[in-house]
Design a protein around this motif. Structure first.
Motif, short mmCIF file in Angstrom:
data_model
loop_
_atom_site.label_atom_id
_atom_site.label_comp_id
_atom_site.label_asym_id
_atom_site.label_seq_id
_atom_site.Cartn_x
_atom_site.Cartn_y
_atom_site.Cartn_z
N GLU A 5 0.81 -1.23 0.00
CA GLU A 5 0.00 0.00 0.00
C GLU A 5 0.84 1.27 0.00
OE1 GLU A 5 -2.81 -0.37 3.22
OE2 GLU A 5 -3.68 -2.19 2.37
N LEU A 6 2.14 1.11 -0.13
CA LEU A 6 3.01 2.29 -0.14
C LEU A 6 2.57 3.24 -1.25
CD1 LEU A 6 6.64 0.96 0.50
CD2 LEU A 6 5.26 2.49 1.95
N GLY A 7 2.44 4.51 -0.89
CA GLY A 7 2.09 5.52 -1.90
C GLY A 7 0.60 5.66 -2.15
N MET A 8 -0.21 4.74 -1.61
CA MET A 8 -1.65 4.86 -1.83
C MET A 8 -2.23 5.92 -0.90
SD MET A 8 -2.67 0.82 -2.23
CE MET A 8 -4.38 1.07 -2.62
N THR A 9 -3.16 6.72 -1.41
CA THR A 9 -3.70 7.82 -0.60
C THR A 9 -5.23 7.80 -0.55
OG1 THR A 9 -3.63 9.21 -2.57
CG2 THR A 9 -1.76 9.39 -1.07
N ASP A 10 -5.84 6.73 -1.06
CA ASP A 10 -7.31 6.72 -1.12
C ASP A 10 -7.96 6.60 0.25
OD1 ASP A 10 -6.21 4.11 -1.04
OD2 ASP A 10 -8.12 3.25 -1.69
N LYS A 11 -7.23 6.08 1.23
CA LYS A 11 -7.77 5.94 2.59
C LYS A 11 -6.69 6.35 3.57
CE LYS A 11 -10.78 2.16 1.08
NZ LYS A 11 -12.07 2.83 0.96
N PRO A 12 -7.11 6.93 4.72
CA PRO A 12 -6.11 7.50 5.65
C PRO A 12 -5.19 6.46 6.28
CG PRO A 12 -8.34 7.64 6.57
CD PRO A 12 -8.49 7.20 5.17
N ASP A 13 -5.61 5.20 6.29
CA ASP A 13 -4.84 4.17 7.00
C ASP A 13 -4.00 3.31 6.08
OD1 ASP A 13 -7.25 3.24 5.93
OD2 ASP A 13 -7.29 1.53 7.29
N ARG A 14 -3.82 3.74 4.85
CA ARG A 14 -3.03 2.95 3.91
C ARG A 14 -1.60 2.74 4.43
NH1 ARG A 14 -5.86 -0.39 0.92
NH2 ARG A 14 -7.27 0.62 -0.56
N GLY A 15 -1.14 1.51 4.30
CA GLY A 15 0.22 1.19 4.74
C GLY A 15 0.38 1.09 6.24
N ARG A 16 -0.74 1.13 6.97
CA ARG A 16 -0.66 1.16 8.43
C ARG A 16 -1.56 0.11 9.09
NH1 ARG A 16 -1.47 6.90 7.60
NH2 ARG A 16 0.52 7.98 7.50
N GLY A 17 -1.90 -0.93 8.34
CA GLY A 17 -2.77 -1.98 8.88
C GLY A 17 -2.09 -2.76 10.00
N THR A 18 -2.90 -3.35 10.85
CA THR A 18 -2.38 -4.06 12.02
C THR A 18 -2.87 -5.51 12.12
OG1 THR A 18 -4.23 -3.38 13.44
CG2 THR A 18 -2.35 -1.89 13.33
#
Ligand code: ZN
Length: 362
Positions: free
Chosen positions: A36-49
């Motif tokens: 998800e690096l570089g994706m901006t469609d949702k605020p939590d991109r690249g930060r899932g847990t």
């Protein structure tokens, strides 16, 4: 090393992540974040847990997985999509169901719909958790997608076992977070049907008016899957002490949620950070402790994280990197003087006892 207690997480939007966020939860957290690096469609991109691997690492052996889709003509607000008709919302929930079924086919999860299945699952997990699929109980967050009671019956036949009638804003069957007003005739009819089918009422997200009315009109099992305390953070999404007491009186279990704005006063979405607000799992323990003190025991509180419910590490306790870090909660409770029995109860046994009572009557 001491064994990790079994954890049950009573609120995870797993299928929403798979179907709307395009996350294959069989990937590792690192792989998911990298994709998800570089994706901006949702605020939590690249930060899932949350991934299946992280759940296993945290010994989270049972989860309540949601289906959710709102009907709202208002703008498409987070979290979860809003649809322009109940029929579209229904279709979305059916896509989410199809993903759960595909993951069951793949051996990742196993659906639990009754006490016998839960008992079997607990035995298998205790014997060999590494080779046991994660137990899944399904819940519907917001009932707008229930087009008719024929659809409710179909959902039940497919294994749905809990419903929160409301989500954010106004709803067909009840009014939710940030809204006001009662449940109306439609809500009362829904509750009657849920009672007939023995579907658990999830009180989470009901606005105050709808909350009290729903409790008055529903005689079946009630829980609150992901809810924190208004006494600690003032917001209508949180339960007042009076509401908490009413739930305890009904035998409810309440799951603490890990969304940072529900853990600290004055959180500003997109601006505040876990570090700037110093939000940690200690705040989660504060909510657990508040509820335990209120009821006078540790028998009515559980965990219902809502992790990856349209937010990631940017809005999580700062000492949580993945859901596996839920295993830090037992240590914090121990430091606060909770016994190992209390801790096991909070981590999973309160939910399990609740389900036994709901499904077996004892
Ligand atoms: Zn929610």
């Amino acid at each position: 090393m001491e064994e990790k207690p079994l954890i049950m997480d009573a609120h995870l939007d797993l299928s929403m992540n798979a179907v709307e966020w395009n996350r294959d939860l069989r990937w590792s957290i690192d792989e998911l974040r990298a994709s998800e690096l570089g994706m901006t469609d949702k605020p939590d991109r690249g930060r899932g847990t949350v991934s299946f691997g992280a759940l296993r690492e945290g010994n989270v052996g049972i989860v309540v997985g949601t289906q959710l889709a709102r009907f709202s003509k208002q703008s498409n607000q987070l979290p979860g999509a809003s649809w322009n008709s109940p029929e579209q919302a229904w279709a979305q929930t059916q896509g989410q169901l199809a993903w759960y079924q595909a993951m069951e086919f793949d051996g990742q999860i196993t659906q639990i719909t009754n006490w016998k299945e839960l008992e079997n699952h607990l035995q298998n997990w205790t014997k060999d958790s590494a080779h046991t699929p994660i137990g899944l109980i399904r819940s519907l967050e917001g009932a707008d997608s229930i087009i008719s009671f024929e659809h409710l019956q179909k959902a039940y036949d497919d294994g749905l076992r809990a419903i929160g009638p409301a989500h954010y804003g106004p709803g067909i069957y009840a009014q939710g977070t940030d809204a006001t007003g009662g449940i109306g005739n439609k809500g009362k009819e829904l509750l009657k049907e849920m009672e007939r089918l023995n579907i658990i009422l999830d009180a989470t997200h009901l606005c105050d008016d709808s909350f009290w009315e729903a409790l008055d009109h529903f005689n079946g099992p009630v829980w609150a899957s992901h809810n924190n305390c208004r006494a600690l953070v003032r917001h209508n999404r949180q339960f007042s002490d009076e509401q908490l007491r009413a739930l305890f009186d009904r035998g409810a279990v309440i799951g603490v949620a890990l969304d940072a704005w529900m853990l600290t006063e004055g959180w500003i979405r997109g601006e505040s950070t876990p570090e700037s607000k110093n939000v940690s799992l200690q705040n989660v323990a504060d909510n657990i402790d508040h509820m335990c003190q209120l009821v006078g025991n540790a028998l009515h509180v559980g965990i219902g994280t809502d992790l990856d419910g349209a937010f990631g590490t940017e809005q999580c306790p700062k000492d949580l990197n993945t859901i596996a870090d839920l295993q830090k909660i037992p240590d914090i409770l121990k430091e606060r003087g909770y016994s190992s029995d209390d801790i096991e109860n909070i981590c999973s046994q309160n939910w399990i006892r609740f389900l036994r009572k709901a499904w077996e009557g004892k």
